[in-house]
Design an enzyme around this catalytic site. Structure first.
Site, PDB file in Angstrom:
ATOM      1  N   ARG A  30      -0.858  21.151  -2.642  1.00 48.15           N
ATOM      2  CA  ARG A  30       0.355  22.257  -2.739  1.00 48.15           C
ATOM      3  C   ARG A  30       0.929  22.498  -1.189  1.00 48.15           C
ATOM      4  O   ARG A  30       1.446  23.537  -1.304  1.00 48.15           O
ATOM      5  CB  ARG A  30       0.004  23.208  -3.466  1.00 48.15           C
ATOM      6  N   ARG A  34       6.076  26.832  -3.132  1.00 48.18           N
ATOM      7  CA  ARG A  34       6.884  28.184  -2.933  1.00 48.18           C
ATOM      8  C   ARG A  34       6.386  29.085  -1.942  1.00 48.18           C
ATOM      9  O   ARG A  34       7.442  29.856  -1.495  1.00 48.18           O
ATOM     10  CB  ARG A  34       6.846  28.947  -4.491  1.00 48.18           C
ATOM     11  N   ARG A  43      14.689  24.479  -4.657  1.00 46.50           N
ATOM     12  CA  ARG A  43      14.373  24.783  -5.980  1.00 46.50           C
ATOM     13  C   ARG A  43      15.421  25.264  -6.833  1.00 46.50           C
ATOM     14  O   ARG A  43      15.398  25.369  -7.857  1.00 46.50           O
ATOM     15  CB  ARG A  43      12.849  25.482  -6.021  1.00 46.50           C
ATOM     16  N   ASP A  80       4.744  16.110 -10.520  1.00 46.37           N
ATOM     17  CA  ASP A  80       3.606  16.746 -11.163  1.00 46.37           C
ATOM     18  C   ASP A  80       2.796  16.063 -12.015  1.00 46.37           C
ATOM     19  O   ASP A  80       3.187  14.882 -12.649  1.00 46.37           O
ATOM     20  CB  ASP A  80       4.217  17.987 -12.142  1.00 46.37           C
ATOM     21  N   TYR A 158      -4.227  20.070 -21.334  1.00 46.03           N
ATOM     22  CA  TYR A 158      -2.741  20.726 -21.347  1.00 46.03           C
ATOM     23  C   TYR A 158      -2.274  20.007 -22.522  1.00 46.03           C
ATOM     24  O   TYR A 158      -1.621  20.874 -23.419  1.00 46.03           O
ATOM     25  CB  TYR A 158      -1.696  20.336 -20.117  1.00 46.03           C
TER      26      TYR A 158
HETATM   27  O1  CP3 Z   1       2.532  19.600  -2.604  1.00 42.04           O
HETATM   28  C1  CP3 Z   1       1.668  18.991  -3.482  1.00 42.04           C
HETATM   29  O2  CP3 Z   1       0.721  19.124  -3.961  1.00 42.04           O
HETATM   30  C2  CP3 Z   1       2.486  17.966  -4.471  1.00 42.04           C
HETATM   31  C3  CP3 Z   1       2.969  18.573  -5.565  1.00 42.04           C
HETATM   32  C4  CP3 Z   1       2.200  18.596  -6.715  1.00 42.04           C
HETATM   33  C5  CP3 Z   1       2.584  19.727  -7.825  1.00 42.04           C
HETATM   34  N1  CP3 Z   1       1.672  19.730  -8.771  1.00 42.04           N
HETATM   35  C6  CP3 Z   1       4.012  20.618  -7.645  1.00 42.04           C
HETATM   36  C7  CP3 Z   1       4.073  21.775  -8.326  1.00 42.04           C
HETATM   37  C8  CP3 Z   1       1.035  18.438  -7.410  1.00 42.04           C
HETATM   38  C9  CP3 Z   1      -0.108  17.541  -6.481  1.00 42.04           C
HETATM   39  C10 CP3 Z   1       0.813  19.120  -8.333  1.00 42.04           C
HETATM   40  C11 CP3 Z   1      -0.415  18.837  -9.024  1.00 42.04           C
HETATM   41  C12 CP3 Z   1      -0.662  19.670 -10.348  1.00 42.04           C
HETATM   42  N2  CP3 Z   1       0.078  20.145 -11.199  1.00 42.04           N
HETATM   43  C13 CP3 Z   1      -1.987  19.948 -10.814  1.00 42.04           C
HETATM   44  C14 CP3 Z   1      -3.271  19.559 -10.142  1.00 42.04           C
HETATM   45  C15 CP3 Z   1      -3.661  20.232  -9.044  1.00 42.04           C
HETATM   46  C16 CP3 Z   1      -3.895  21.750  -9.124  1.00 42.04           C
HETATM   47  O3  CP3 Z   1      -3.129  22.522  -8.579  1.00 42.04           O
HETATM   48  O4  CP3 Z   1      -4.979  21.944  -9.988  1.00 42.04           O
HETATM   49  C17 CP3 Z   1      -1.785  20.855 -12.048  1.00 42.04           C
HETATM   50  C18 CP3 Z   1      -2.986  21.383 -12.827  1.00 42.04           C
HETATM   51  C19 CP3 Z   1      -0.601  21.015 -12.461  1.00 42.04           C
HETATM   52  C20 CP3 Z   1       0.239  21.440 -13.492  1.00 42.04           C
HETATM   53  C21 CP3 Z   1       1.203  22.579 -13.076  1.00 42.04           C
HETATM   54  N3  CP3 Z   1       2.278  22.261 -12.469  1.00 42.04           N
HETATM   55  C22 CP3 Z   1       0.953  23.963 -13.356  1.00 42.04           C
HETATM   56  C23 CP3 Z   1      -0.217  24.572 -14.101  1.00 42.04           C
HETATM   57  C24 CP3 Z   1       2.011  24.612 -12.840  1.00 42.04           C
HETATM   58  C25 CP3 Z   1       2.422  26.061 -13.275  1.00 42.04           C
HETATM   59  C26 CP3 Z   1       1.652  26.795 -12.377  1.00 42.04           C
HETATM   60  C27 CP3 Z   1       2.297  26.974 -11.003  1.00 42.04           C
HETATM   61  O5  CP3 Z   1       1.646  27.038  -9.910  1.00 42.04           O
HETATM   62  O6  CP3 Z   1       3.408  27.658 -10.965  1.00 42.04           O
HETATM   63  C28 CP3 Z   1       2.906  23.504 -12.185  1.00 42.04           C
HETATM   64  C29 CP3 Z   1       4.140  23.921 -11.503  1.00 42.04           C
HETATM   65  C30 CP3 Z   1       4.057  23.047 -10.130  1.00 42.04           C
HETATM   66  N4  CP3 Z   1       3.947  21.823  -9.738  1.00 42.04           N
HETATM   67  C31 CP3 Z   1       4.680  23.946  -9.095  1.00 42.04           C
HETATM   68  C32 CP3 Z   1       4.768  22.908  -7.914  1.00 42.04           C
HETATM   69  C33 CP3 Z   1       5.393  23.254  -6.484  1.00 42.04           C
HETATM   70  C34 CP3 Z   1       5.265  25.190  -9.065  1.00 42.04           C
HETATM   71  C35 CP3 Z   1       6.634  25.408  -9.977  1.00 42.04           C
HETATM   72  C36 CP3 Z   1       7.806  25.831  -9.276  1.00 42.04           C
HETATM   73  O7  CP3 Z   1       8.376  25.685  -8.038  1.00 42.04           O
HETATM   74  O8  CP3 Z   1       8.383  26.550  -9.824  1.00 42.04           O
END
Ligand code: CP3
Length: 356
Positions: A30, A34, A43, A80, A158
């Site tokens: 990540r 944000r 975003r 994602d 999920y």
């Molecule tokens: O920078 C990076 O790591 C690359 C991008 C990336 C994202 N998600 C962007 C994202 C990666 C590798 C992921 C993987 C991901 N997504 C996982 C596995 C890794 C982990 O964190 O356990 C999982 C479980 C998800 C599913 C997911 N995506 C959830 C549960 C959420 C909502 C929770 C949250 O953090 O807001 C997301 C959204 C998400 N994916 C965001 C980002 C940057 C935040 C969304 C936003 O910008 O509003």
């Protein structure tokens, strides 16, 4: 006679191949997100998160943002893990403040419907491959581009729960009561993931990571069937087609199952969460696996001496092994940019031969 020079392989790829590199290659899960003001600015122009992920221009830009500030050794594709169920037709939506919501998959008929989506799924994700190609073209040759997908088990949690789980009773219950139905869903995700990651490799990803965020909620027998077996199938298929593209497995929370995971899946590198003692990993995990991890993201939020000491502890514990420095899980939105800068500066300067 001097041979034509081939460019040296990037440091992170060398570490994944088992080399004890002189410097610590690093990236952070990540790392785009944000906590970065420049991420929040882009975003804000894309209210729908799935559409944002499928916009190659924007996704490419946010993929590159953290490297400009911190000089990580790798960019991770901005996308994602829920794009695969989205492409299969599972109705994925990200609701502000609520996290992801999906149409729940809990019976054979729902799995059969999703199977209809398989042939079109790899194509529906074409914008992601375009992002990969754009990032690879823009990236310094010394930097690695990591593509990724969620592992079948984690993506299935999920899909069955209909969103993020708390106790995972629905998905664990389905796997226990109707293993054939659940196996059908996992098989579908194995096929979709092989196609998706293969296309990322063809588009220019230099390494691939499988995120298994929820592998730790399974007892040993379930871990074997729903985590180890599908991961081994994915690794085998990708390695046959793309032998030069290393694969990192991240079975979060796997604990004592980590050994079995590393031996049976044959991933090139094993991602460790912050619960794993670095010294235990150094002595107990098979030497063929490069280690990746595992600083507690909370310490990056707090910064200061506590962060430095824990980071140095990892570097010290792994000084005799091939490793990639990372966090034990993703950077959280509250992390101060200055702390990431401080940690990155320390990692850029560390040298194995000077380590105590
Ligand atoms: O920078 C990076 O790591 C690359 C991008 C990336 C994202 N998600 C962007 C994202 C990666 C590798 C992921 C993987 C991901 N997504 C996982 C596995 C890794 C982990 O964190 O356990 C999982 C479980 C998800 C599913 C997911 N995506 C959830 C549960 C959420 C909502 C929770 C949250 O953090 O807001 C997301 C959204 C998400 N994916 C965001 C980002 C940057 C935040 C969304 C936003 O910008 O509003």
């Amino acid at each position: 006679m001097k041979r034509p020079e081939t460019p040296p392989r990037p440091i992170l790829v060398r570490a994944l191949a088992g080399e004890a590199t002189s410097r610590a290659p690093f990236w952070f899960m990540r790392q785009a997100g944000r906590y970065l003001p420049e991420y929040r600015a882009i975003r804000a122009t894309a209210p729908d998160f799935v559409a944002f992920c499928l916009d190659p221009e924007k996704a490419c830009e946010v993929t590159l943002q953290p490297l400009r500030r911190f000089g990580m050794d790798a960019a991770i594709l901005f996308a994602d893990i829920l794009l695969v169920p989205h492409a299969l037709g599972a109705g994925v939506a990200f609701k502000a403040g609520e996290g992801p919501v999906l149409e729940p998959v809990r019976d054979a008929a729902s799995v059969a419907r999703l199977e209809q989506g398989l042939s079109g799924a790899a194509h529906a994700l074409a914008p992601v491959y375009e992002t990969v190609a754009r990032v690879r073209a823009a990236l310094d040759p010394e930097k690695t581009l990591i593509g990724f997908a969620g592992s079948p088990w984690t993506v299935a949690t999920y899909m069955v729960e209909g969103g993020g789980g708390h106790d995972f009773m629905r998905v664990r219950g389905l796997a226990q009561r109707e293993p054939d139905v659940f196996q059908g869903l996992v098989d579908l995700l194995v096929d979709a993931t092989i196609a998706y990651l293969g296309r990322q490799a063809e588009a220019g990803a230099d390494a691939l990571q499988l995120f298994d965020t929820w592998s730790g909620v399974l007892p040993a027998a379930g871990f074997e069937r729903w985590v180890v077996a599908p991961t081994a199938r994915i690794v085998k298929a990708l390695r046959a087609r793309h032998p030069g593209v290393p694969i990192i497995g991240f079975p979060r929370g796997a604990g004592t199952n980590l050994k079995r995971y590393a031996e049976a899946t044959r991933v090139d590198a094993i991602g460790l969460d912050a619960g794993v003692a670095p010294a235990w990993a150094a002595s107990e995990l098979p030497r063929h696996a490069c280690l990746q991890g595992n600083l507690d993201p909370l310490l990056v939020a707090l910064g200061g001496e506590a962060m430095d000491t824990a980071a140095r502890g990892i570097l010290h514990a792994w000084r005799d092994r091939a490793f990639v420095f990372n966090l034990g899980h993703g950077i959280t939105p509250d992390v101060p940019v200055a702390n990431v800068e401080r940690l990155s500066a320390m990692l850029r300067e560390w040298r194995r031969e000077e380590a105590p």
